[in-house]
Each structure stands twice: as C-alpha cells, then as structure tokens.
Design a protein around this motif. Structure first.
Motif: not given
Length: 220
Positions: A54-63
């Motif tokens: 879930a953390i990686v998915a959230d980061l992927d939206e903002r990279r």
C-alpha cells in the motif's frame, strides 16, 4: 535480596506505534500483523500500519520523473545510501549499472519502497534512456562540466553517478547528454559519492518540485 531486573521497554514506546486498539479501522491499506503487534518501521506517520504494498502504491502516484543511476563495478559502499536518498526525494527509479549485487546496509530497508532496476552495462542503460526519452545527466567534476546550479536540470532525466574514487567510466561520460558538477571550495578533489547524489537530487527538487506539499503537511 537483590531487586528483580526491570522488564525491557517495548521498542514501540520509543520508536513507532504499539498494537492498535480494537476495534481496528476498516481500511484495506492496513496490515493486520502490524495492527496486532505494532509498527516500528522508519516510515512517515501517515503510513503507520499500512502494508508495504500500500505504501509503494501511494508513492507511485506521486513519484518525480527523475531517475538515478549508479555504476557498480567495484561494489561501491555508497550505493545503499544513494538508494535511501532516492527514496527520500521520491525518484522514479534507481538503476544499478554493472554488478547486480550491491551492499544494501546503507539503504536502511528503503529499497523495499523504491523501484530498483539492474542493467548489465552502460549500453543497456543508454537503451533504456533512449526508449523512454530520458536525457542522461552525468555527475562528475571533469573538464567541461557545468555547475549544477548554473544549468537547470531537465524535468525528466537520468542522473548518472560514478563510484567513489574513479568517478564515472569513459563509456558513461561519452553517453551523457549533459555533464554537471557540484561547486567545491576546499582542498579535496571530490566529495563523497552518496553526498554528491543527495546534493544533486535536492537541486532537482529545488528546481522542479519546490512548491510540492509534503504528504504530512496537514497530517493526511
């Protein structure tokens, strides 16, 4: 008669959060194991009890659209620290060029949240860069390099770093679309490779993401 030894202090009382009180929140991002036993990971407060996915998915939206590449011909000890900085500055990906294995100690497990790709050679990195229309910005204090603060970094690009000591290989420098350096004023010829990477990544952030809001600005 001696006093009994005190019970050890649970780690979550000084770092992170302990078990979550019941009833647990109904949120698919949350990890039942962390809710049950506590979360002592080195993550932002907004990510407490979230699963790693879930953390990686959230980061992927903002990279950010910059990538970081490091040559790895001699098992450079700085690679882990560079990965950690790439995570802190939200790089799109980290590219390890050369040897696949690298010392992960300096990453402090941030490689779990940061995309890391391997390339056998500089030619493989060049192929990736051209396929994704990413200019390669080499970082080395060689003749002809331009101070990073005097030449704005491209928005989408690959920041390419060499190893401690020898710097970038001739093949890497030849492949670069731009070569930059960090202004220095002391007696040493160069600064630590991981420190240089952090400086350049922050310069990218200063130029292209200065107005971006920190994810915990409002306690989200």
């Amino acid at each position: 008669m001696s006093e009994p030894s005190p019970e050890p202090t649970p780690e979550w009382t000084t770092h992170g959060l302990g078990p979550h009180p019941r009833p647990w929140p109904d949120d698919p991002r949350l990890d039942p194991e962390l809710l049950e036993h506590g979360d002592t990971r080195n993550v932002l407060d907004r990510y407490r009890y979230w699963s790693m996915a879930a953390i990686v998915a959230d980061l992927d939206e903002r990279r950010h659209p910059f990538h970081v590449a490091i040559e790895n011909w001699q098992h450079d000890m700085n690679i882990g620290s560079i990965v950690r900085s790439a995570n802190a500055f939200l790089a799109a990906e980290v590219h390890i060029v050369g040897r696949r294995r690298w010392n992960k100690r300096g990453a402090m497990v941030t490689d779990r949240y940061q995309h890391v790709r391997h390339h056998e050679s500089v030619d493989d990195l060049i192929a990736f860069a051209r396929a994704h229309d990413l200019p390669i910005v080499a970082v080395d204090n060689v003749p002809g390099s331009v101070p990073v603060d005097a030449a704005p970094l491209p928005h989408a690009c690959i920041l390419l770093f060499g190893q401690e000591g020898p710097g970038l290989s001739e093949a890497a420098l030849a492949a670069a679309d731009q070569v930059i350096e960090i202004r220095q004023y002391g007696s040493t010829r160069s600064i630590n490779a991981s420190a240089a990477a952090a400086v350049v990544m922050h310069e990218w952030v200063r130029v292209h993401a200065a107005g971006a809001e920190h994810p915990e600005s409002h306690g989200a």
